[in-house]
Design a protein around this motif. Sequence first.
Motif, PDB file in Angstrom:
ATOM      1  N   ILE A   1       0.835  -1.201   0.000  1.00  0.00           N
ATOM      2  CA  ILE A   1       0.000   0.000   0.000  1.00  0.00           C
ATOM      3  C   ILE A   1       0.873   1.255   0.000  1.00  0.00           C
ATOM      4  O   ILE A   1       0.599   2.210  -0.728  1.00  0.00           O
ATOM      5  CB  ILE A   1      -0.959  -0.003   1.212  1.00  0.00           C
ATOM      6  CG1 ILE A   1      -2.054  -1.041   1.015  1.00  0.00           C
ATOM      7  CG2 ILE A   1      -1.586   1.373   1.417  1.00  0.00           C
ATOM      8  CD1 ILE A   1      -2.945  -1.225   2.228  1.00  0.00           C
ATOM      9  N   LEU A   2       1.932   1.239   0.799  1.00  0.00           N
ATOM     10  CA  LEU A   2       2.831   2.393   0.826  1.00  0.00           C
ATOM     11  C   LEU A   2       3.528   2.596  -0.519  1.00  0.00           C
ATOM     12  O   LEU A   2       3.636   3.726  -1.013  1.00  0.00           O
ATOM     13  CB  LEU A   2       3.864   2.234   1.938  1.00  0.00           C
ATOM     14  CG  LEU A   2       3.355   2.430   3.357  1.00  0.00           C
ATOM     15  CD1 LEU A   2       4.438   2.088   4.357  1.00  0.00           C
ATOM     16  CD2 LEU A   2       2.860   3.841   3.560  1.00  0.00           C
ATOM     17  N   LEU A   3       4.009   1.515  -1.114  1.00  0.00           N
ATOM     18  CA  LEU A   3       4.686   1.640  -2.406  1.00  0.00           C
ATOM     19  C   LEU A   3       3.740   2.131  -3.498  1.00  0.00           C
ATOM     20  O   LEU A   3       4.102   2.992  -4.301  1.00  0.00           O
ATOM     21  CB  LEU A   3       5.306   0.302  -2.807  1.00  0.00           C
ATOM     22  CG  LEU A   3       6.536  -0.128  -2.018  1.00  0.00           C
ATOM     23  CD1 LEU A   3       6.957  -1.522  -2.430  1.00  0.00           C
ATOM     24  CD2 LEU A   3       7.659   0.855  -2.216  1.00  0.00           C
ATOM     25  N   ILE A   4       2.534   1.609  -3.525  1.00  0.00           N
ATOM     26  CA  ILE A   4       1.555   2.054  -4.521  1.00  0.00           C
ATOM     27  C   ILE A   4       1.183   3.511  -4.284  1.00  0.00           C
ATOM     28  O   ILE A   4       1.075   4.297  -5.230  1.00  0.00           O
ATOM     29  CB  ILE A   4       0.305   1.145  -4.493  1.00  0.00           C
ATOM     30  CG1 ILE A   4       0.651  -0.237  -5.021  1.00  0.00           C
ATOM     31  CG2 ILE A   4      -0.836   1.750  -5.301  1.00  0.00           C
ATOM     32  CD1 ILE A   4      -0.435  -1.272  -4.810  1.00  0.00           C
ATOM     33  N   GLY A   5       1.011   3.889  -3.025  1.00  0.00           N
ATOM     34  CA  GLY A   5       0.673   5.276  -2.716  1.00  0.00           C
ATOM     35  C   GLY A   5       1.770   6.258  -3.089  1.00  0.00           C
ATOM     36  O   GLY A   5       1.503   7.347  -3.595  1.00  0.00           O
ATOM     37  N   ILE A   6       3.004   5.874  -2.882  1.00  0.00           N
ATOM     38  CA  ILE A   6       4.129   6.762  -3.221  1.00  0.00           C
ATOM     39  C   ILE A   6       4.307   6.864  -4.729  1.00  0.00           C
ATOM     40  O   ILE A   6       4.532   7.948  -5.262  1.00  0.00           O
ATOM     41  CB  ILE A   6       5.419   6.277  -2.525  1.00  0.00           C
ATOM     42  CG1 ILE A   6       5.317   6.545  -1.024  1.00  0.00           C
ATOM     43  CG2 ILE A   6       6.649   6.974  -3.093  1.00  0.00           C
ATOM     44  CD1 ILE A   6       6.446   5.972  -0.215  1.00  0.00           C
ATOM     45  N   THR A   7       4.177   5.735  -5.431  1.00  0.00           N
ATOM     46  CA  THR A   7       4.375   5.777  -6.890  1.00  0.00           C
ATOM     47  C   THR A   7       3.246   6.509  -7.608  1.00  0.00           C
ATOM     48  O   THR A   7       3.483   7.136  -8.636  1.00  0.00           O
ATOM     49  CB  THR A   7       4.505   4.361  -7.480  1.00  0.00           C
ATOM     50  OG1 THR A   7       3.362   3.601  -7.127  1.00  0.00           O
ATOM     51  CG2 THR A   7       5.757   3.683  -6.990  1.00  0.00           C
ATOM     52  N   THR A   8       2.026   6.437  -7.076  1.00  0.00           N
ATOM     53  CA  THR A   8       0.916   7.147  -7.716  1.00  0.00           C
ATOM     54  C   THR A   8       0.828   8.600  -7.270  1.00  0.00           C
ATOM     55  O   THR A   8       0.090   9.371  -7.870  1.00  0.00           O
ATOM     56  CB  THR A   8      -0.428   6.450  -7.421  1.00  0.00           C
ATOM     57  OG1 THR A   8      -0.629   6.397  -6.012  1.00  0.00           O
ATOM     58  CG2 THR A   8      -0.470   5.071  -8.016  1.00  0.00           C
ATOM     59  N   GLY A   9       1.536   8.958  -6.234  1.00  0.00           N
ATOM     60  CA  GLY A   9       1.536  10.345  -5.782  1.00  0.00           C
ATOM     61  C   GLY A   9       0.476  10.647  -4.735  1.00  0.00           C
ATOM     62  O   GLY A   9       0.306  11.808  -4.352  1.00  0.00           O
ATOM     63  N   LEU A  10      -0.234   9.647  -4.264  1.00  0.00           N
ATOM     64  CA  LEU A  10      -1.250   9.883  -3.244  1.00  0.00           C
ATOM     65  C   LEU A  10      -0.630  10.121  -1.870  1.00  0.00           C
ATOM     66  O   LEU A  10      -1.207  10.806  -1.037  1.00  0.00           O
ATOM     67  CB  LEU A  10      -2.225   8.706  -3.179  1.00  0.00           C
ATOM     68  CG  LEU A  10      -3.086   8.506  -4.421  1.00  0.00           C
ATOM     69  CD1 LEU A  10      -3.895   7.226  -4.322  1.00  0.00           C
ATOM     70  CD2 LEU A  10      -4.029   9.694  -4.589  1.00  0.00           C
ATOM     71  N   ILE A  11       0.539   9.554  -1.655  1.00  0.00           N
ATOM     72  CA  ILE A  11       1.281   9.769  -0.419  1.00  0.00           C
ATOM     73  C   ILE A  11       2.600  10.430  -0.788  1.00  0.00           C
ATOM     74  O   ILE A  11       3.318   9.940  -1.666  1.00  0.00           O
ATOM     75  CB  ILE A  11       1.552   8.431   0.301  1.00  0.00           C
ATOM     76  CG1 ILE A  11       0.243   7.753   0.695  1.00  0.00           C
ATOM     77  CG2 ILE A  11       2.411   8.661   1.540  1.00  0.00           C
ATOM     78  CD1 ILE A  11       0.440   6.375   1.286  1.00  0.00           C
ATOM     79  N   THR A  12       2.909  11.521  -0.139  1.00  0.00           N
ATOM     80  CA  THR A  12       4.186  12.190  -0.402  1.00  0.00           C
ATOM     81  C   THR A  12       5.113  11.941   0.775  1.00  0.00           C
ATOM     82  O   THR A  12       4.754  12.211   1.919  1.00  0.00           O
ATOM     83  CB  THR A  12       3.996  13.699  -0.604  1.00  0.00           C
ATOM     84  OG1 THR A  12       3.332  14.234   0.550  1.00  0.00           O
ATOM     85  CG2 THR A  12       3.159  13.991  -1.828  1.00  0.00           C
ATOM     86  N   PRO A  13       6.291  11.408   0.520  1.00  0.00           N
ATOM     87  CA  PRO A  13       7.241  11.181   1.621  1.00  0.00           C
ATOM     88  C   PRO A  13       7.825  12.500   2.103  1.00  0.00           C
ATOM     89  O   PRO A  13       7.726  13.540   1.438  1.00  0.00           O
ATOM     90  CB  PRO A  13       8.309  10.291   0.983  1.00  0.00           C
ATOM     91  CG  PRO A  13       8.216  10.555  -0.461  1.00  0.00           C
ATOM     92  CD  PRO A  13       6.797  10.922  -0.758  1.00  0.00           C
ATOM     93  N   ASN A  14       8.438  12.453   3.259  1.00  0.00           N
ATOM     94  CA  ASN A  14       9.073  13.652   3.803  1.00  0.00           C
ATOM     95  C   ASN A  14      10.237  14.055   2.904  1.00  0.00           C
ATOM     96  O   ASN A  14      10.939  13.205   2.346  1.00  0.00           O
ATOM     97  CB  ASN A  14       9.594  13.389   5.211  1.00  0.00           C
ATOM     98  CG  ASN A  14       8.482  13.265   6.204  1.00  0.00           C
ATOM     99  OD1 ASN A  14       7.391  13.797   6.014  1.00  0.00           O
ATOM    100  ND2 ASN A  14       8.739  12.556   7.282  1.00  0.00           N
ATOM    101  N   PRO A  15      10.476  15.357   2.768  1.00  0.00           N
ATOM    102  CA  PRO A  15      11.629  15.782   1.951  1.00  0.00           C
ATOM    103  C   PRO A  15      12.941  15.442   2.654  1.00  0.00           C
ATOM    104  O   PRO A  15      12.987  15.209   3.857  1.00  0.00           O
ATOM    105  CB  PRO A  15      11.449  17.293   1.842  1.00  0.00           C
ATOM    106  CG  PRO A  15      10.617  17.655   3.013  1.00  0.00           C
ATOM    107  CD  PRO A  15       9.729  16.484   3.292  1.00  0.00           C
TER     108      PRO A  15
END
Length: 69
Positions: free
Chosen positions: A52-66
């Motif tokens: 879920i985290l990987l899919i969210g990051i790759t689709t842009g729904l979750i943005t990781p900390n800079p």
Amino acid sequence: MVYKIFIAIFLAFMIYNLYRAMVVMNKNSAEQPPMSKYIGRRVICSAIIVLILLIGITTGLITPNPRPY
């Protein structure tokens, strides 16, 4: 926001399975299911959370900390 709710639900389910495995480990009853059942559920939950985290990051729904630098 839905992603974060799913992650929180899976984390709670993971903690519940860890607790159930501890209860089974401490009791020596033959009628209880094996501890590996709960540990296996916990491992599957953690794999689902990572997906879920990987899919969210790759689709842009979750943005990781800079980066800090």
